[in-house]
Write an enzyme that holds these catalytic residues in place. Structure first.
Site, PDB file in Angstrom:
ATOM      1  N   THR A  51      -6.158  -6.219  -0.448  1.00 40.58           N
ATOM      2  CA  THR A  51      -5.353  -7.165   0.340  1.00 40.58           C
ATOM      3  C   THR A  51      -5.395  -8.583  -0.250  1.00 40.58           C
ATOM      4  O   THR A  51      -4.421  -9.325  -0.130  1.00 40.58           O
ATOM      5  CB  THR A  51      -5.841  -7.200   1.800  1.00 40.58           C
ATOM      6  OG1 THR A  51      -7.274  -7.321   1.812  1.00 40.58           O
ATOM      7  CG2 THR A  51      -5.468  -5.931   2.546  1.00 40.58           C
ATOM      8  N   ASN A 109      38.854  23.649  18.623  1.00 42.26           N
ATOM      9  CA  ASN A 109      39.208  22.580  17.682  1.00 42.26           C
ATOM     10  C   ASN A 109      39.045  22.973  16.221  1.00 42.26           C
ATOM     11  O   ASN A 109      39.379  22.204  15.335  1.00 42.26           O
ATOM     12  CB  ASN A 109      38.370  21.331  17.974  1.00 42.26           C
ATOM     13  CG  ASN A 109      36.878  21.581  17.810  1.00 42.26           C
ATOM     14  OD1 ASN A 109      36.399  22.694  18.014  1.00 42.26           O
ATOM     15  ND2 ASN A 109      36.157  20.561  17.427  1.00 42.26           N
ATOM     16  N   TYR A 110      38.558  24.171  15.945  1.00 40.98           N
ATOM     17  CA  TYR A 110      38.141  24.497  14.574  1.00 40.98           C
ATOM     18  C   TYR A 110      38.655  25.876  14.212  1.00 40.98           C
ATOM     19  O   TYR A 110      38.457  26.846  14.960  1.00 40.98           O
ATOM     20  CB  TYR A 110      36.609  24.468  14.532  1.00 40.98           C
ATOM     21  CG  TYR A 110      35.986  24.651  13.181  1.00 40.98           C
ATOM     22  CD1 TYR A 110      36.401  23.908  12.083  1.00 40.98           C
ATOM     23  CD2 TYR A 110      34.943  25.569  13.001  1.00 40.98           C
ATOM     24  CE1 TYR A 110      35.793  24.069  10.845  1.00 40.98           C
ATOM     25  CE2 TYR A 110      34.333  25.726  11.769  1.00 40.98           C
ATOM     26  CZ  TYR A 110      34.765  24.979  10.693  1.00 40.98           C
ATOM     27  OH  TYR A 110      34.161  25.141   9.471  1.00 40.98           O
ATOM     28  N   GLU A 134     -16.416  -5.402   5.680  1.00 38.04           N
ATOM     29  CA  GLU A 134     -15.651  -4.155   5.707  1.00 38.04           C
ATOM     30  C   GLU A 134     -16.576  -2.994   6.066  1.00 38.04           C
ATOM     31  O   GLU A 134     -17.752  -2.990   5.706  1.00 38.04           O
ATOM     32  CB  GLU A 134     -14.990  -3.911   4.337  1.00 38.04           C
ATOM     33  CG  GLU A 134     -13.841  -4.858   4.027  1.00 38.04           C
ATOM     34  CD  GLU A 134     -12.778  -4.867   5.115  1.00 38.04           C
ATOM     35  OE1 GLU A 134     -12.267  -3.784   5.461  1.00 38.04           O
ATOM     36  OE2 GLU A 134     -12.460  -5.953   5.640  1.00 38.04           O
ATOM     37  N   ARG A 150      -3.000   7.996   3.039  1.00 36.10           N
ATOM     38  CA  ARG A 150      -3.456   8.806   4.165  1.00 36.10           C
ATOM     39  C   ARG A 150      -2.293   9.328   5.019  1.00 36.10           C
ATOM     40  O   ARG A 150      -2.483  10.201   5.860  1.00 36.10           O
ATOM     41  CB  ARG A 150      -4.425   7.978   5.038  1.00 36.10           C
ATOM     42  CG  ARG A 150      -5.761   7.710   4.364  1.00 36.10           C
ATOM     43  CD  ARG A 150      -6.571   6.637   5.091  1.00 36.10           C
ATOM     44  NE  ARG A 150      -6.119   5.281   4.768  1.00 36.10           N
ATOM     45  CZ  ARG A 150      -6.685   4.167   5.239  1.00 36.10           C
ATOM     46  NH1 ARG A 150      -7.691   4.251   6.084  1.00 36.10           N
ATOM     47  NH2 ARG A 150      -6.219   2.978   4.893  1.00 36.10           N
ATOM     48  N   GLY A 161       0.836  -1.211   0.000  1.00 37.02           N
ATOM     49  CA  GLY A 161       0.000   0.000   0.000  1.00 37.02           C
ATOM     50  C   GLY A 161       0.864   1.251   0.000  1.00 37.02           C
ATOM     51  O   GLY A 161       1.908   1.294   0.633  1.00 37.02           O
TER      52      GLY A 161
HETATM   53  C1  UD1 Z   1      -7.702  -3.927   6.525  1.00 37.66           C
HETATM   54  C2  UD1 Z   1      -8.791  -5.012   6.507  1.00 37.66           C
HETATM   55  C3  UD1 Z   1      -9.773  -4.776   7.663  1.00 37.66           C
HETATM   56  C4  UD1 Z   1      -9.015  -4.756   8.968  1.00 37.66           C
HETATM   57  C5  UD1 Z   1      -7.890  -3.724   8.938  1.00 37.66           C
HETATM   58  C6  UD1 Z   1      -7.010  -3.874  10.146  1.00 37.66           C
HETATM   59  C7  UD1 Z   1      -9.170  -5.740   4.209  1.00 37.66           C
HETATM   60  C8  UD1 Z   1     -10.007  -5.598   2.994  1.00 37.66           C
HETATM   61  N1  UD1 Z   1      -9.498  -4.983   5.249  1.00 37.66           N
HETATM   62  O1  UD1 Z   1      -8.317  -2.671   6.262  1.00 37.66           O
HETATM   63  O2  UD1 Z   1     -10.746  -5.824   7.698  1.00 37.66           O
HETATM   64  O3  UD1 Z   1      -9.915  -4.483  10.037  1.00 37.66           O
HETATM   65  O4  UD1 Z   1      -7.040  -3.935   7.790  1.00 37.66           O
HETATM   66  O5  UD1 Z   1      -6.031  -2.864  10.189  1.00 37.66           O
HETATM   67  O6  UD1 Z   1      -8.251  -6.538   4.222  1.00 37.66           O
HETATM   68  N2  UD1 Z   1      -2.010  -3.724   1.024  1.00 37.66           N
HETATM   69  C9  UD1 Z   1      -1.302  -4.236  -0.024  1.00 37.66           C
HETATM   70  N3  UD1 Z   1      -1.845  -4.190  -1.277  1.00 37.66           N
HETATM   71  C10 UD1 Z   1      -3.075  -3.659  -1.524  1.00 37.66           C
HETATM   72  C11 UD1 Z   1      -3.799  -3.140  -0.419  1.00 37.66           C
HETATM   73  C12 UD1 Z   1      -3.247  -3.181   0.847  1.00 37.66           C
HETATM   74  O7  UD1 Z   1      -0.190  -4.726   0.146  1.00 37.66           O
HETATM   75  O8  UD1 Z   1      -3.493  -3.650  -2.671  1.00 37.66           O
HETATM   76  C13 UD1 Z   1      -1.398  -3.764   2.370  1.00 37.66           C
HETATM   77  C14 UD1 Z   1      -1.102  -2.363   2.882  1.00 37.66           C
HETATM   78  O9  UD1 Z   1       0.220  -1.991   2.580  1.00 37.66           O
HETATM   79  C15 UD1 Z   1      -1.317  -2.494   4.385  1.00 37.66           C
HETATM   80  C16 UD1 Z   1      -2.272  -3.650   4.530  1.00 37.66           C
HETATM   81  O10 UD1 Z   1      -2.291  -4.332   3.300  1.00 37.66           O
HETATM   82  O11 UD1 Z   1      -0.115  -2.810   5.062  1.00 37.66           O
HETATM   83  C17 UD1 Z   1      -3.683  -3.209   4.906  1.00 37.66           C
HETATM   84  O12 UD1 Z   1      -4.184  -2.340   3.919  1.00 37.66           O
HETATM   85  P1  UD1 Z   1      -5.115  -1.111   4.268  1.00 37.66           P
HETATM   86  O13 UD1 Z   1      -5.517  -0.444   3.021  1.00 37.66           O
HETATM   87  O14 UD1 Z   1      -4.481  -0.279   5.315  1.00 37.66           O
HETATM   88  O15 UD1 Z   1      -6.408  -1.883   4.876  1.00 37.66           O
HETATM   89  P2  UD1 Z   1      -7.474  -1.315   5.878  1.00 37.66           P
HETATM   90  O16 UD1 Z   1      -8.398  -0.414   5.163  1.00 37.66           O
HETATM   91  O17 UD1 Z   1      -6.804  -0.802   7.085  1.00 37.66           O
HETATM   92 CA    CA Z   2      -4.628  -0.396   7.644  1.00 37.42          CA
END
Ligand code: UD1
Ligand code: CA
Length: 446
Positions: free
Chosen positions: A81, A373-374, A158, A19, A15
């Site tokens: 994710t 020193n300088y 979600e 934000r 990600g």
């Molecule tokens: C996610 C969960 C949510 C959970 C919350 C906990 C999902 C859909 N939602 O939401 O249920 O309560 O975390 O903190 O899983 N990432 C990737 N590739 C992507 C998208 C995200 O690697 O395409 C990684 C991000 O770098 C991050 C993590 O996954 O480290 C979570 O992604 P984020 O977008 O922050 O999810 P949340 O909206 O917080």
């Molecule tokens: Ca998150």
């Protein structure tokens, strides 16, 4: 857990962290000086997995370097994710065991908790995966856990897809999963992006597994700090507080006294020996080593330095990079030391600057004395041998050597080397004019 199958850990960290409003990938932001991703990697290493794979985005070379020697894969398009886990699957071809999926932005999950997540996945035969949940008073933003009558997870909803009723649920998904590797590909292939965010959610897997005849177990986190995630800079500031508390607790458990723990700031790599006492308001920068029985008085600042056993520092002292302070030294108030070695038993008690200096043992460096020193272009070295006495307010203009046992008179500006046991002074002789002040006052009155 001797009969456990092999373990692979996948950390999702592709990600952009929009934000955070940052140029850095989110997980590269530091907590007590260590990137967030490395906190999590240190924990996962303790589980001795067969593999750790970090899913990164494109153009995140810095992150890939920080993860080394662990494998990284690139998720080309950030489509959620679920798609992030898909990106890791080719690296797991033929792997037969447990896949533990963790979120890179949730760094303080503990080894014990991850072990309980894993054992709940093996707590009954028809369990295909386990999810780590937590109960939150303020569940906003998290995926909610929909639990069936037998306590198994039927689905994760979600926030953006949840009904008003579902939003009342306080049991939420922390983001950590433990899945049966032999089923994972199949479940991932069934994901769709028909949801509010148009993404492939890993959180749809429990429902898919259910249709496939597999239950999802829930393991619950007991300590809230483990569930703390990072989406904004405010979250980062809250995680920093947790990092500091973890480090404070570690040092206290190792036998260090912190008189007011909340006011002492550590780096992840700060090393402190037992029986050391640290008064309030002390800041540790990178690479600081403090030995046993040191007393650090209030309001000190340290970077890249070491402090020998039995030494007393402060209050209000600053040790800058390259300061190597010996044993039983006394560094007092308003003293700054930079790139210098200070020998055993030496004292720099008040208002001094010591830079680029090699100081021997049992030197007394008087109040207000400094090394010069300088010259505006280059830095030069001052050598002060054992048992030297430097008088108050002396200036030692480097390069200069003061040999053993020599005595520098107060107020002198020393530009030439001083031989062993000599006295050196540079000041006009004192003149005293009897009754001058009294006569002066009389003159003024007239
Ligand atoms: C996610 C969960 C949510 C959970 C919350 C906990 C999902 C859909 N939602 O939401 O249920 O309560 O975390 O903190 O899983 N990432 C990737 N590739 C992507 C998208 C995200 O690697 O395409 C990684 C991000 O770098 C991050 C993590 O996954 O480290 C979570 O992604 P984020 O977008 O922050 O999810 P949340 O909206 O917080
Ligand atoms: Ca998150």
């Amino acid at each position: 857990m001797s009969q456990m199958p092999p373990l692979a850990i996948v950390i999702l960290a592709a990600g952009k962290g929009t934000r955070m409003k940052s140029d850095l990938p989110k997980v590269m932001h530091e907590l007590a000086g260590l990137p967030m991703i490395n906190w999590l990697l240190q924990t996962t290493e303790k589980l001795n997995p067969d593999k750790i794979i970090v899913v990164t985005g494109k153009d995140m070379d810095e992150l890939r370097t920080a993860c080394a020697p662990h494998e990284t894969v690139i998720q080309e398009k950030q489509q959620g994710t679920g798609s992030a886990l898909m990106a890791a699957m080719p690296a797991l071809a033929g792997f037969d065991g447990d896949i533990m999926v963790l979120l890179g932005d949730t760094p303080f999950i503990s080894v014990d908790t991850l072990e309980s997540l894993r054992s709940s996945r093996h707590s009954a035969k028809d369990i295909g995966l386990s999810v780590l949940g937590v109960t939150l008073e303020q569940p906003t933003g998290y995926g909610r856990l929909l639990v069936d009558k037998k306590g198994f997870l039927s689905a994760i909803r979600e926030e953006k897809d949840a009904s008003d009723d579902e939003r009342q649920i306080k049991e939420v998904n922390t983001g950590a999963f433990c899945l049966d590797a032999t089923k994972t590909n199949e479940w991932l292939n069934s994901l769709t992006n028909k949801n509010a965010q148009g993404e492939y959610y890993i959180t749809d897997i429990p429902e898919i597994a259910g249709k496939d005849g597999f239950k999802t177990a829930i393991a619950l986190i007991k300590d809230m700090q483990e569930a703390q995630g990072c989406n904004t800079r405010y979250d980062l500031s809250q995680l920093e507080k947790t990092a500091q508390n973890i480090l404070r607790k570690k040092h206290i458990e190792n036998g260090v006294t912190l008189q007011d723990p909340d006011t002492v700031y550590f780096r992840h790599d700060t090393k402190i020996g037992a029986n050391t006492i640290i008064e309030p308001n002390v800041y540790f920068g990178p690479e600081v080593t403090v030995n046993e029985n040191v007393h650090i008085k209030a309001f000190c600042h340290f970077e890249k330095c070491s402090i020998g056993a039995g030494t007393t520092i402060g209050p209000f002292a600053r040790l800058r990079p390259g300061s190597d302070i010996g044993e039983d030294v006394r560094i007092g108030n308003f003293v700054e030391v930079k790139k210098s070695t200070i020998g055993r038993g030496s004292k720099i008690s008040h208002l001094s600057y010591v830079g680029d200096t090699e100081m021997g043992e049992n030197v007394n460096f008087g109040c207000g004395a400094i090394t010069v020193n300088y010259d505006g272009f280059n830095k030069f070295t001052t050598k002060i041998k054992d048992n030297v006495m430097i008088g108050s307010n002396a200036n030692l203009v480097a390069p200069v050597t003061i040999e053993k046992g020599a005595f520098i008179a107060a107020g002198s500006t020393i530009t030439k080397d001083v031989s062993e046991d000599a006295l050196s002074l540079t000041r006009p002789e004192q003149r005293t004019i009897k009754d001058w002040a009294k006569n002066n006052r009389k003159k003024k009155k007239k």
